[in-house]
Design an enzyme around this catalytic site. Structure first.
Site, PDB file in Angstrom:
ATOM      1  N   CYS A 196       1.248  16.760  -8.762  1.00  0.00           N
ATOM      2  CA  CYS A 196       0.262  16.022  -9.567  1.00  0.00           C
ATOM      3  C   CYS A 196      -1.098  15.985  -8.881  1.00  0.00           C
ATOM      4  CB  CYS A 196       0.721  14.603  -9.884  1.00  0.00           C
ATOM      5  SG  CYS A 196       2.166  14.551 -10.917  1.00  0.00           S
ATOM      6  N   LYS A 220       8.485   3.223  -4.074  1.00  0.00           N
ATOM      7  CA  LYS A 220       8.169   4.048  -2.906  1.00  0.00           C
ATOM      8  C   LYS A 220       8.540   3.304  -1.626  1.00  0.00           C
ATOM      9  CE  LYS A 220       5.185   6.910  -5.282  1.00  0.00           C
ATOM     10  NZ  LYS A 220       5.602   8.222  -5.767  1.00  0.00           N
ATOM     11  N   GLN A 225       1.268   5.673  -1.599  1.00  0.00           N
ATOM     12  CA  GLN A 225       1.864   6.445  -0.509  1.00  0.00           C
ATOM     13  C   GLN A 225       1.723   5.775   0.851  1.00  0.00           C
ATOM     14  OE1 GLN A 225       3.711   9.089  -0.780  1.00  0.00           O
ATOM     15  NE2 GLN A 225       3.442   9.234  -2.990  1.00  0.00           N
ATOM     16  N   HIS A 270      -4.171  11.812  -6.599  1.00  0.00           N
ATOM     17  CA  HIS A 270      -3.091  12.083  -7.542  1.00  0.00           C
ATOM     18  C   HIS A 270      -3.703  12.043  -8.945  1.00  0.00           C
ATOM     19  CE1 HIS A 270       0.610  11.128  -9.806  1.00  0.00           C
ATOM     20  NE2 HIS A 270       1.287  11.545  -8.753  1.00  0.00           N
ATOM     21  N   ASP A 306      -5.616   3.197  -3.948  1.00  0.00           N
ATOM     22  CA  ASP A 306      -4.279   3.541  -4.421  1.00  0.00           C
ATOM     23  C   ASP A 306      -3.375   3.593  -3.186  1.00  0.00           C
ATOM     24  OD1 ASP A 306      -1.946   4.836  -5.059  1.00  0.00           O
ATOM     25  OD2 ASP A 306      -2.891   6.497  -6.122  1.00  0.00           O
TER      26      ASP A 306
END
Lengths: 404, 140
Positions: A362, A224, A201, A121, A198
């Protein structure tokens, strides 16, 4: 026993209509919906114990502090961090990444190398590019293949004694690929590099065990995973967090202030300048409780079923192509209809009450790789149903007919 | 025809549609029929920023009237452009600058006017009016 109809009753928003049609919410990778249990915690906070934390001697402040610190404990337990002070509250994943990137400004030297993956991202690319501009470090990229998987043999070639830091997402937001982060971390550690994962997600689908993974940094956002926006977390190994300088100065992060010299507070407060998102932090804890009560194994199994069903049904549509075909995938489907712009498809789907994301998500480098302007992305959560997927398929067919 | 006449004509056409589907099908058809912009004008400097889809606009002035040509890679966006060009092309710069845009709401495309929509209708109108302002200055 998992019953999706019972689960759906927890989410008031799922019963609303959009453009006269029942809402079908398939934009979960952008933000998840909020269950009543979490909404209640937010209302309770502002109704009963809204106060500033850590400093007040009065009862409300004490209650708010206790709840906020309890939330930190919940996050620690959920991610299996060794120490509670390894959990830093942030405003979200982007903030967490910037905090670490900023800290590395004082560690990296010219010609040090840092490695990013092709699947990232923008928020896990741009802060590092800025870091390279400040330090003269060099950014290298792990390439991907047509399935949307990272090519690990190429990663091996990039690693060297000059590598100081590797940052990769656990799950790709644009394609849904689940990356082999344990292997990626091991290989990086072999050359003495630190790794930031990261997890924005991944966290809605998987419980990351930061100790088992041996991640140096792991970052995530509450919104999220059924929590509110504007709050997230940074996990960092104690030794790393001690090495990094504070990100922002202010109240809360100090031990002692004089005009001659200020000494900083211990972890985690060193990185938590100013009044934090107190209610958000507490609600983040409640969201983790909510998801754990259902169970992540149950969630993952059900979402996998939705993913398989949707993949099969969508592929029956003429000219539909799915981007991201790894066997290891979270419940995300990025697709295009042949010769049709994703924006047009998204517009027609919205008219039919279906919320998807369109555009580059993104992740412009991924779109450039596939030579497309963007995709339509449907991302599923445990409160979605096969009937909703049927509605999506009908709507995509209609869009195909109208737009072709 | 004046800008207002054209707008009223478009409002009349759209009033015949019973639902969103007919409205959108019409816009899609308009998009397909939109005469293409000359390739030499499909340059980066003619791209309107703020759109999820790409939009190119080119303007020329002949006999004190501006002619617009445009294109997009998304068909619904192209339909919207077709409507805007029909309203604005072959008009005096001053009339374009002064034009009221209420008709967009009246034909049920209000949602496309939201600046957050990222389809760039707002940017498109702004760009067309900017051309008009530029040409108006030349006339003076």
């Amino acid at each position: 026993m998992f019953n999706v109809e019972t689960i759906r009753k927890d989410f008031p928003i799922l019963s609303r209509k959009v453009n006269g049609k029942p809402l079908v919410y398939f934009d979960n990778a952008a933000t998840s919906q909020t269950p009543q249990q979490v909404i209640d915690v937010i209302v309770d906070y502002y109704s009963n114990y809204n106060a500033n934390i850590h400093r007040g001697v009065h009862t409300l402040s004490q209650e708010a502090t206790d709840k906020y610190e309890q939330a930190r404990q919940k996050i620690q337990a959920h991610f299996n961090a060794k120490f509670i002070h390894e959990i830093i509250f942030t405003s979200g994943t982007t903030h967490s990444i910037n905090l670490v990137a900023n800290g590395f400004s004082s560690i990296l030297k010219k010609d040090d190398e840092i490695i990013v993956s092709a699947l990232e991202h923008h928020s896990n690319i741009v802060p590092w590019q800025m870091l390279c501009e400040r330090t003269g470090a060099i950014l290298k990229v792990i390439p991907m293949n047509l399935e949307g998987e990272l090519i690990l043999s190429e990663y091996d070639k990039l690693l060297s004694k000059n590598t100081k830091l590797v940052f990769v997402n656990h799950v790709s937001n644009a394609l849904g690929t689940i990356n082999p982060i344990k292997t990626i971390i091991e290989k990086a550690h072999h050359v003495g590099a630190a790794v930031l994962i990261d997890g924005a997600q991944a966290c809605p689908h998987i419980i990351p065990d930061v100790q088992a993974l041996d991640a140096d940094f792991y970052v995530a956002s509450a919104h999220k995973m059924c929590g509110p926006t504007g709050v997230g977390m940074l996990y960092g190994k104690e030794e790393w967090l001690n090495k990094l300088p504070p990100y922002q100065g202010g109240g809360e992060m100090i031990a002692e202030v004089t005009f001659e010299k200020t000494t900083y507070a211990d972890l985690p407060h060193k990185f938590e300048a100013g009044t934090p998102n107190i209610c958000g932090g507490i609600a983040f804890g409640a969201a983790i409780d909510y998801m754990n009560a259902i169970g992540f194994e149950t969630i993952a199994a059900y979402e996998h079923e939705l993913l398989a069903y949707a993949t099969e049904k969508l592929l029956e549509i003429d000219g539909l192509k799915i981007y991201g075909t790894s066997k290891q995938k979270a419940s995300v489907i990025s697709f295009n209809l042949e010769g049709i712009h994703p924006y047009d498809v998204g517009t027609i789907l919205d008219k039919m009450g279906i919320a998807v994301r369109t555009g580059h998500h993104c992740t412009q480098p991924i779109m450039d790789y596939f030579k497309i302007p963007g995709t339509v992305r449907a991302s599923f959560a445990f409160y979605n149903t096969k009937e909703e997927i049927d509605s999506l398929v009908t709507a995509v067919k209609k869009a195909n007919m109208m737009l072709a | 025809m004046t800008i207002e006449d054209i707008q009223n004509e478009i409002i009349d056409e759209f009033s015949m549609f019973e639902d969103w589907e007919e409205r959108y099908q019409y816009m899609i058809d308009l998009g397909k029929d939109l005469p293409l912009i000359d390739d030499q004008y499909k340059t980066d400097s003619n791209i309107i920023k703020g759109c999820q889809s790409k939009v190119w606009v080119h303007a020329e002035m002949n006999d004190d009237k501006i002619q617009f040509t445009a294109d997009s890679d998304a068909i619904i966006t192209k339909g919207i452009i077709a409507i805007l060009i029909r309203v604005f092309s072959n008009q005096h710069p001053k009339d374009i600058i002064d034009a009221d845009m209420d008709f967009i709401e009246k034909i049920g495309l209000k949602e496309h006017l939201s600046p957050t929509r990222a389809n760039g209708l707002v940017s498109m109108i702004k760009q067309l009016k900017m051309y008009a302002i530029a040409y108006q200055t030349q006339l003076k």
